[in-house]
Scaffold this active site. Structure first.
Site, PDB file in Angstrom:
ATOM      1  N   ASP A  53       0.833  -1.200   0.000  1.00 31.86           N
ATOM      2  CA  ASP A  53       0.000   0.000   0.000  1.00 31.86           C
ATOM      3  C   ASP A  53       0.872   1.257   0.000  1.00 31.86           C
ATOM      4  OD1 ASP A  53      -2.601   1.437   0.403  1.00 31.86           O
ATOM      5  OD2 ASP A  53      -1.675   1.959   2.305  1.00 31.86           O
ATOM      6  N   GLU A 112      -1.985  -5.433  -3.472  1.00 31.01           N
ATOM      7  CA  GLU A 112      -1.031  -4.660  -2.675  1.00 31.01           C
ATOM      8  C   GLU A 112       0.067  -5.567  -2.128  1.00 31.01           C
ATOM      9  OE1 GLU A 112      -3.661  -1.002  -0.828  1.00 31.01           O
ATOM     10  OE2 GLU A 112      -3.757  -2.945   0.156  1.00 31.01           O
TER      11      GLU A 112
END
Length: 223
Positions: free
Chosen positions: A44, A116
């Protein structure tokens, strides 16, 4: 479940340590000693940096506020789930039987988290340049028109203009609840007009939930 070689071909990167890739694809529902949550956290942050850098270079005359809106339109669950679908990640995720039977392989939240995590895994093994190469390629495939008019939909402003003109009032957005871990909080927002609830939406930020609630309200008004 398909062979990981297929995923690596779609990704454009072959892992030396396939255990790292397996970890990135392991959902916590499996109850194994490891899951992809830590790699998701890393990925992320990496994607936030890469997309920010990409926009900074692409839009040299765009101000900070508009670049932030563009980044928010690209760094979110929906966007990452789209890129995960392009890679067919859902076919490779390790899930519990119950989660798989509950449509887990198609859930945007699971796909986004796994995407992610895979980006985090690539970063750990190959570094930022390789992740940037993969991420930018996927961005430009999934979003061939990366500009303000195509990506940033300001539903709140559009709704407010309509309600002020037709009803003489502005929408009120109320936080119903927030839930989830600190690094992955979700917010439920209710939209009210003249003290009457018109719509609700849940998203990873209050602003995104407000925009989604405004979009739903606009769609209801068109009917």
């Amino acid at each position: 479940m398909k062979d990981l070689e297929n995923l690596q071909k779609l990704l454009g990167y072959e892992f030396e340590n396939t255990k790292l890739l397996n970890e990135a694809l392991t959902h916590k529902s499996t109850k194994l000693p490891y899951s992809n949550e830590r790699l998701e956290f890393l990925g992320d942050a990496v994607m936030d940096l890469i997309v920010g850098e990409y926009l900074f270079k692409k839009f040299s005359k765009t101000n900070e506020g508009d670049m932030s809106k563009l980044r928010a339109a690209l760094v979110n669950e929906k966007s990452f789930a789209n890129m995960a679908r392009h890679l067919q990640i859902g076919e490779f995720i390790h899930l519990s039987t119950a989660e798989a039977n509950n449509g887990g392989r198609e859930k945007a939240s699971l796909l986004s988290d796994a995407f992610e995590a895979v980006m985090g895994a690539v970063y750990l093994e190959a570094g930022l340049d390789k992740v940037r190469e993969i991420a930018v390629r996927l961005l430009e495939i999934c979003y061939p028109k990366i500009d303000f008019s195509h990506l940033v939909k300001d539903y709140k402003t559009a709704l407010q203009e309509i309600t002020q003109a037709s009803l003489g009032t502005t929408p009120i957005y109320e936080l119903v609840r927030s839930f989830g871990p600190d690094h992955k909080k979700e917010f439920e927002i209710a939209l009210l007009l003249n003290d009457k609830e018109i719509s609700r939406a849940i998203a990873n930020s209050k602003k995104e939930a407000q925009q989604m609630a405004a979009k739903i309200a606009l769609e209801k008004m068109k009917k």
